[in-house]
Design an enzyme around this catalytic site. Sequence first.
Site, PDB file in Angstrom:
ATOM      1  N   HIS A  38       0.820  -0.995  -0.048  1.00 14.26           N
ATOM      2  CA  HIS A  38       0.151  -0.039  -0.092  1.00 14.26           C
ATOM      3  C   HIS A  38       0.859   1.291  -0.051  1.00 14.26           C
ATOM      4  O   HIS A  38       0.510   2.087   0.498  1.00 14.26           O
ATOM      5  CB  HIS A  38      -0.918   0.032   1.120  1.00 14.26           C
ATOM      6  CG  HIS A  38      -2.000  -0.987   1.067  1.00 14.26           C
ATOM      7  ND1 HIS A  38      -3.337  -0.488   0.752  1.00 14.26           N
ATOM      8  CD2 HIS A  38      -2.352  -2.024   1.464  1.00 14.26           C
ATOM      9  CE1 HIS A  38      -3.980  -1.424   0.460  1.00 14.26           C
ATOM     10  NE2 HIS A  38      -3.577  -2.408   0.903  1.00 14.26           N
ATOM     11  N   ASP A  40       1.915   2.408  -3.216  1.00 12.68           N
ATOM     12  CA  ASP A  40       2.220   2.972  -4.484  1.00 12.68           C
ATOM     13  C   ASP A  40       1.404   4.260  -4.610  1.00 12.68           C
ATOM     14  O   ASP A  40       1.643   5.249  -5.288  1.00 12.68           O
ATOM     15  CB  ASP A  40       1.513   1.829  -5.543  1.00 12.68           C
ATOM     16  CG  ASP A  40       0.270   1.285  -5.535  1.00 12.68           C
ATOM     17  OD1 ASP A  40      -0.401   1.478  -4.248  1.00 12.68           O
ATOM     18  OD2 ASP A  40      -0.103   0.524  -6.328  1.00 12.68           O
ATOM     19  N   SER A 129      -3.318 -10.542  -8.856  1.00 14.33           N
ATOM     20  CA  SER A 129      -3.762  -9.380  -9.659  1.00 14.33           C
ATOM     21  C   SER A 129      -4.018 -10.047 -11.112  1.00 14.33           C
ATOM     22  O   SER A 129      -3.396  -9.400 -12.088  1.00 14.33           O
ATOM     23  CB  SER A 129      -2.328  -8.379  -9.743  1.00 14.33           C
ATOM     24  OG  SER A 129      -2.992  -7.043 -10.196  1.00 14.33           O
ATOM     25  N   SER A 131      -6.585  -9.244 -12.555  1.00 10.50           N
ATOM     26  CA  SER A 131      -7.048  -8.250 -13.400  1.00 10.50           C
ATOM     27  C   SER A 131      -6.254  -7.339 -14.104  1.00 10.50           C
ATOM     28  O   SER A 131      -6.338  -6.861 -15.344  1.00 10.50           O
ATOM     29  CB  SER A 131      -8.096  -7.298 -12.389  1.00 10.50           C
ATOM     30  OG  SER A 131      -7.320  -6.789 -11.369  1.00 10.50           O
ATOM     31  N   GLU A 163      -8.813   0.436 -14.967  1.00  9.24           N
ATOM     32  CA  GLU A 163      -9.093  -0.113 -13.833  1.00  9.24           C
ATOM     33  C   GLU A 163      -9.861   0.995 -12.893  1.00  9.24           C
ATOM     34  O   GLU A 163     -10.915   0.931 -12.111  1.00  9.24           O
ATOM     35  CB  GLU A 163      -8.107  -0.923 -13.033  1.00  9.24           C
ATOM     36  CG  GLU A 163      -8.430  -1.422 -11.710  1.00  9.24           C
ATOM     37  CD  GLU A 163      -7.909  -2.808 -11.633  1.00  9.24           C
ATOM     38  OE1 GLU A 163      -7.318  -3.508 -12.594  1.00  9.24           O
ATOM     39  OE2 GLU A 163      -8.323  -3.582 -10.825  1.00  9.24           O
ATOM     40  N   ASP A 175       0.196  -3.005  -9.848  1.00  8.28           N
ATOM     41  CA  ASP A 175      -0.041  -4.229 -10.381  1.00  8.28           C
ATOM     42  C   ASP A 175       0.264  -4.065 -11.994  1.00  8.28           C
ATOM     43  O   ASP A 175       0.983  -5.193 -12.500  1.00  8.28           O
ATOM     44  CB  ASP A 175      -1.461  -4.554 -10.367  1.00  8.28           C
ATOM     45  CG  ASP A 175      -2.011  -4.473  -8.999  1.00  8.28           C
ATOM     46  OD1 ASP A 175      -1.265  -4.895  -7.847  1.00  8.28           O
ATOM     47  OD2 ASP A 175      -3.105  -4.417  -8.605  1.00  8.28           O
TER      48      ASP A 175
HETATM   49  C1  GLA Z   1      -3.680  -3.785  -4.823  1.00  6.73           C
HETATM   50  C2  GLA Z   1      -3.746  -2.626  -5.766  1.00  6.73           C
HETATM   51  C3  GLA Z   1      -2.366  -2.085  -6.112  1.00  6.73           C
HETATM   52  C4  GLA Z   1      -1.468  -1.725  -4.546  1.00  6.73           C
HETATM   53  C5  GLA Z   1      -1.677  -3.112  -3.682  1.00  6.73           C
HETATM   54  C6  GLA Z   1      -1.261  -2.745  -2.035  1.00  6.73           C
HETATM   55  O1  GLA Z   1      -3.145  -5.068  -5.441  1.00  6.73           O
HETATM   56  O2  GLA Z   1      -4.269  -2.879  -6.981  1.00  6.73           O
HETATM   57  O3  GLA Z   1      -2.374  -0.834  -6.555  1.00  6.73           O
HETATM   58  O4  GLA Z   1      -2.361  -0.772  -3.851  1.00  6.73           O
HETATM   59  O5  GLA Z   1      -2.948  -3.355  -3.424  1.00  6.73           O
HETATM   60  O6  GLA Z   1       0.249  -2.738  -2.125  1.00  6.73           O
END
Ligand code: GLA
Length: 391
Positions: A38, A40, A129, A131, A163, A175
């Site tokens: 968390h 980014d 991820s 998606s 997204e 991601d």
């Molecule tokens: C999800 C979000 C990312 C990032 C992570 C946590 O995967 O899609 O953008 O914020 O959570 O690091």
Amino acid sequence: MPLDALKGQAIRLFRERFGAEPTSVGFGPGRVEILGNHTDYNGGFVLPVALDRAVAVAGAPLAGGRIELTSALFEGIETAQVGQFKRNEKTNWVNYPLGTLKMLAEAGAPVGGMRFAVASTVPLGSGLSSSAALEVATAQLALTLYPFAIEKMALARVCQRAENEFVGMNCGILDQFSSIFGERNAALFLDCQSLEHRAIPIGDDDVAVVVANSMTKHELISGGYNRIRQECMEAAEMLGKLRGRPATLLREITMEDLQKHETALPERLRKRAHHVLTENQRVLDGVAALERGDLRTLGRLMFESHASSRDYYGNSTPELDCLVDLAKNAPGVIGAKLSGGGFGGCSVSLIRRSQADAFIAHIKKGFQERIGLETEIHLCAIGAGAHAEKV
Ligand code: GLA
């Protein structure tokens, strides 16, 4: 399943469902964060790897701007029209590719009609991820069918916009960046504010990634995610005011700012800020450790990252804590933490590949004993980034 077999699966699906031949296949790998949970969207640092699990999209051009989409995981064929992209309220998975095509067109790409068939080895909804992998694979295919020059980081932004603005999930760039920039046996460092990035080779062949599913969701990921994201923005704004120099992102706040003013913040905001600032430092320390081949320190930082997510960010769960705790005493462990959004989803462990069987057996047994559920485990390698191939 190796990428070649996945490619074959996407091609067969295309033939079966459309009765025609595809001309190209786009690939987008899944990812895990080694460090940088968390950070980014706070303008911070991240250290992910791409996995050897990917989404493959086999496609061919179609006249009249018509789009036809199908997936191995769902029945039927969905349709759409270039220039009239609308969210599909009934079939959510199509919004990832449709959003990507829409944003690509808005970026100036000459997106035309196409048919495409999706196959995947990225497990759905478990925090790898899938998606972003689908968005990135779609973009790779579209750019092959309708060539357009776009830089890799701009493409990551296009997929992120799909997204954020089309699907409605307010994620950061982690991601999509990981899926596009992935390199075999290397971790990827990104400064999410300056977008400066580099790949750091792991430099040790006996390293593998184990992803373990916590099998329980405690909060709708987008609900918890958006709430915590908002708290970070409030923390940045309040700390900016308190220090007398405005800030919009926690990245702009220093540890000294936080230490000086933290007592004036509500506890929730203080904790969020503490996690983000210390996690940014852990990413930098992790990069330095990796660069000197010190996997032991990298592993310790992963455990510290998990403790910080759990105690300060509030996005862990008892099941994720259990997986990470079990990993601590498992044979061959280097480090472990939760990965991605949290509130359920997966833990990621870096391990010695030569001890993978014993590591996995230890986690499976312990999770069954303590939680009473069977965890789903994926043994992965660190894989290459997105690309497209002609059929
Ligand atoms: C999800 C979000 C990312 C990032 C992570 C946590 O995967 O899609 O953008 O914020 O959570 O690091």
